[in-house]
Design a protein around this motif. Structure first.
Motif, short mmCIF file in Angstrom:
data_model
loop_
_atom_site.label_atom_id
_atom_site.label_comp_id
_atom_site.label_asym_id
_atom_site.label_seq_id
_atom_site.Cartn_x
_atom_site.Cartn_y
_atom_site.Cartn_z
N UNK A 1 5.51 89.41 5.40
CA UNK A 1 3.92 89.54 5.28
C UNK A 1 3.46 88.04 5.02
N UNK A 2 2.25 87.82 5.11
CA UNK A 2 1.45 86.89 5.03
C UNK A 2 0.16 86.86 5.74
N UNK A 3 -0.75 85.93 5.20
CA UNK A 3 -2.06 86.06 5.89
C UNK A 3 -1.89 85.43 7.43
N UNK A 4 -2.90 85.52 8.12
CA UNK A 4 -2.89 84.77 9.40
C UNK A 4 -2.81 83.46 9.10
N UNK A 5 -1.58 82.81 9.90
CA UNK A 5 -1.61 81.43 9.67
C UNK A 5 -0.33 80.94 8.86
N UNK B 1 -10.15 88.04 25.19
CA UNK B 1 -11.31 87.05 24.42
C UNK B 1 -11.19 85.70 24.31
N UNK B 2 -9.89 85.22 24.30
CA UNK B 2 -9.85 83.82 24.22
C UNK B 2 -9.33 83.05 25.57
N UNK B 3 -9.40 81.76 25.69
CA UNK B 3 -9.01 80.84 26.81
C UNK B 3 -7.87 80.36 26.00
N UNK B 4 -6.50 80.68 25.96
CA UNK B 4 -5.48 80.27 25.21
C UNK B 4 -5.26 78.66 25.14
N UNK B 5 -5.30 78.03 26.51
CA UNK B 5 -4.95 76.81 26.52
C UNK B 5 -5.96 75.74 26.54
N UNK B 6 -7.30 76.27 26.28
CA UNK B 6 -8.34 75.51 26.19
C UNK B 6 -8.64 75.38 24.48
N UNK B 7 -9.38 74.25 24.19
CA UNK B 7 -9.69 73.88 22.80
C UNK B 7 -10.75 74.88 22.03
N UNK B 8 -10.88 74.74 20.59
CA UNK B 8 -11.61 75.58 20.05
C UNK B 8 -13.12 75.32 20.65
N UNK C 1 -9.48 74.99 11.46
CA UNK C 1 -8.97 74.11 12.66
C UNK C 1 -8.87 72.68 12.34
N UNK C 2 -7.90 72.13 12.74
CA UNK C 2 -7.75 70.61 12.52
C UNK C 2 -8.68 69.83 13.11
N UNK D 1 -3.30 78.03 18.75
CA UNK D 1 -2.62 77.50 17.65
C UNK D 1 -3.23 78.24 16.53
N UNK D 2 -4.60 78.63 16.30
CA UNK D 2 -5.09 79.22 15.40
C UNK D 2 -4.71 80.50 15.01
N UNK D 3 -4.90 80.88 13.78
CA UNK D 3 -4.60 82.02 13.36
C UNK D 3 -5.46 83.15 14.00
N UNK D 4 -4.97 84.50 13.87
CA UNK D 4 -5.98 85.45 14.59
C UNK D 4 -7.43 85.70 14.15
#
Length: 500
Positions: free
Chosen positions: A37-41, A341-348, A386-387, A395-398
Motif C-alpha cells: 500500500x501507499x498513496x497514489x504516486x 476521462x483522460x487522454x493518456x499520451x497528452x500533457x497535463x 506535476x513536474x 505519469x501522474x497519480x490517480x
C-alpha cells in the motif's frame, strides 16, 4: 512461510523529472498474502510493472526462489511463474472467455488450435475458482466480477505461483468483494503466493499476512498484519498524522438548477424524478448495477432517455450529445478515468484545456501562452502535483489525474458537474483533498452530483442522497438522517420508498 519466494532488492526507476522508485526492497514469503500500500504516486504499480518486465529498472536485482533473474517482458515473467491481474482488465471483449484465458497460450493439435480441448480446460480452470459460465460466452456479456475472474483464470492457466492483484475490488459490489477475498485465501491454502495492492485498508487488514508501506517511491515499513491498525497504516502512508474525515453539515438554499421528471431508458432506469439546487452536493447511491451511471450519462447527453423531461434553471431542455451538455454548462467525470476521462499520451495542459480551445483562439490560432497560464493557475489553485504543464498525464497519480479533469471543467466554467465514482482507486489523503475541492466548488455556487458505491463517502460528503435499486428510485433523503451504510442498503432493498 519459511522462505522468500520473491525478492526485489534496491530497485530504482527514474522517469523524466520523476524518481518513481528509490532503492526499494520488498521481500515476499512463500505462501503468504502480502499487502502493498501507499498513496497514489507512491510507486506500487511501477514496482509491479518492473516485476512483470513492463518497465526496466535502472538499478536493483530480482530474485525468484533465491535465483537472480532478468525479466525483460511479461512473457519472461510468466515463464518464471509470475502473473498479474491488473487494475485495468486487458481482456478482448469481442471473443469468448476460453479464448481470453488461453490467449497467447493456445492449446494446439497438429499446428491448429484445438477448440474442444481449449473449452474443456477453460472450464476446469474457471471451476477451480468458482466461476461457472459457458466457456464460449463473449466476454463483453459478462459482469465486472465475472470478467475479473476470467482475467484471474488466464493467469492461473499459465501455471503462475506468484499472483499480483492490483486494485482487484475497485469495480465490485460488496458481496463480490467478499467472494474475491475468500478466493484469495483459498488460493493461498493451495500454495499460491499473493501480492495484494488496494486502497481499501479494511480489505488488507482482514486478508493479508504482512503489509509493506511505500511513500514517495521509497519503502517505509513492513509489518505483520496482526500487529498494526488502520490509523497507523494511514500515518505511515502519509508521513504524518491524518485527521479523521468528518461530515460537514451545510445549509443549501432552495434554488433549483436541474430537474428530472419521469426519466426512463429501457433496462437501465425507470421513472426517475429529482431536482438539485445551486451549490448542492447531491448523491446517488445503491448497489452496483442500480442504473446510477446510466442515469447521469443520459442527463449529460452520452445516451438518450426514451421518456421524460429535463429542466435547467426552470426551462425545459433537450440534450442530445455531450457537447450539448457542455454548452449548457455541464461537466462530467466518468467512472473509468483512464479509459474515458483522460487522454493518456497528452500533457497535463492539453488534457486540461481541451474543451476550451475555441475560447482561447487568437487570430485563428490557439494561444498556447494563455493555455499555459490557465493550466498553471489551476495547478496552483487546486494543488495538482506535476513536474510541469508538459508532463504526460498518464505519469501522474490517480488523484492528480482526477484533479486535472476537475480543473478542466472549472476552467471551462461548468456550473453543474457529474462525478461518477470520483475517488475510485484514490488513496485516503487524496480522497480528503478531492472532498475539500468539491466543498470549495459548491461553496462558490457549482452544483455537484456524485455517484458512488461507497455509501460512507455519500454520507460524509453529500447534502441529500437519492437511493436506487435495479433501475428504480427508492427514496431521497437528507444525508444527515442516515446513520450507517446499512440504512442505505435497507432502503435500496426494501419495498417502500422514502423521501425527505
Amino acid at each position: 512461510m519459511d522462505k522468500y519466494i520473491l525478492q526485489m532488492k534496491g530497485i530504482t526507476k527514474t522517469f523524466p523529472g520523476v524518481k518513481a522508485l528509490d532503492n526499494v526492497t520488498v521481500e515476499i514469503l512463500s505462501g503468504e498474502i502480502h499487502g502493498l500500500i501507499g498513496e497514489n504516486g507512491a510507486g506500487k504499480s511501477t514496482l509491479m510493472k518492473v516485476l512483470m518486465g513492463i518497465y526496466k529498472a535502472d538499478e536493483g536485482e530480482i530474485l525468484v526462489e533465491g535465483q537472480s533473474v532478468k525479466i525483460g517482458n511479461p512473457t519472461e515473467a510468466i515463464k518464471l511463474g509470475i502473473g498479474m491481474v491488473p487494475q485495468e482488465l486487458n481482456l478482448n471483449p469481442f471473443v469468448t472467455a476460453a479464448e481470453n484465458i488461453f490467449l497467447g497460450n493456445e492449446i494446439k493439435t497438429g499446428g491448429r488450435i484445438n477448440w474442444k480441448k481449449t473449452n474443456e480446460e477453460a472450464v476446469k480452470v474457471m471451476k477451480s475458482i468458482g466461476l461457472d459460465i459457458n466457456p464460449t460466452t463473449i466476454v463483453s456479456r459478462l459482469s465486472s466480477a465475472q470478467q475479473q475472474l476470467v482475467q484471474l483464470s488466464r493467469v492461473l492457466a499459465t501455471g503462475a505461483k506468484i499472483l499480483v492483484f492490483d486494485e482487484p475490488t475497485a469495480s465490485l459490489t460488496t458481496a463480490e468483494v467478499k467472494t474475491l477475498l475468500a478466493l484469495m485465501k483459498k488460493l493461498k491454502e493451495e500454495g499460491k503466493t499473493i501480492v495484494f495492492i488496494t486502497h481499501h485498508l479494511d480489505e488488507l487488514l482482514s486478508t493479508t499476512d504482512r503489509i509493506t508501506v511505500m511513500r514517495d517511491g521509497k519503502m517505509v515499513s513492513v509489518d505483520d498484519t496482526s500487529s498494526i491498525d488502520e490509523a497507523t497504516l494511514i500515518e505511515k502512508m502519509a508521513g504524518k498524522k491524518m485527521a479523521k474525515q468528518t461530515r460537514v453539515n451545510r445549509e443549501v438554499k432552495k434554488d433549483e438548477v436541474l430537474r428530472v421528471e419521469h426519466f426512463t431508458r429501457t433496462k437501465e432506469f425507470e421513472d426517475i424524478n429529482f431536482s438539485v439546487n445551486r451549490g448542492e452536493i447531491f448523491g446517488i447511491g445503491g448497489l452496483v448495477g442500480a442504473g446510477r451511471s446510466e442515469l447521469i450519462s443520459a442527463i449529460f447527453g452520452r445516451t438518450r432517455p426514451e421518456n421524460g423531461k429535463l429542466y435547467l434553471y426552470g426551462k425545459e431542455t433537450v440534450i442530445t450529445s455531450p457537447s450539448d451538455g457542455v454548452k449548457q454548462g455541464m461537466g462530467y467525470l466518468p467512472e473509468e478515468r483512464r479509459a474515458h476521462g483522460i487522454f493518456p499520451i497528452l500533457s497535463v495542459q492539453e488534457n486540461m484545456v481541451i474543451p476550451m480551445y475555441k475560447k482561447i483562439m487568437k487570430t485563428g490560432k490557439i494561444d498556447y501562452s494563455n493555455a499555459k497560464k490557465i493550466t498553471n493557475d489551476y495547478i496552483e489553485r487546486i494543488q495538482i502535483k506535476t513536474p510541469s504543464v508538459d508532463t504526460p498525464i498518464k505519469s501522474l497519480s490517480g488523484g492528480n489525474q482526477q484533479k486535472v479533469i476537475l480543473a478542466r471543467w472549472l476552467a471551462e466554467g461548468a456550473k453543474i458537474i457529474f462525478m461518477d465514482e470520483p475517488t475510485r482507486g484514490i488513496d485516503v489523503n487524496a480522497k480528503a483533498e478531492i472532498y475539500d475541492l468539491i466543498r470549495q466548488m459548491t461553496a462558490a455556487g457549482v452544483t455537484v452530483i456524485v455517484v458512488s458505491s461507497e455509501h460512507e463517502e455519500l454520507m460524509l460528503l453529500c447534502d441529500r442522497i437519492m437511493i436506487m435499486h435495479e433501475g428504480k428510485q427508492k427514496g431521497i433523503l437528507d444525508a444527515k438522517s442516515i446513520n450507517t451504510s446499512q440504512d442505505i442498503l435497507e432502503i435500496a432493498l426494501g419495498d417502500g420508498g422514502k423521501n425527505e
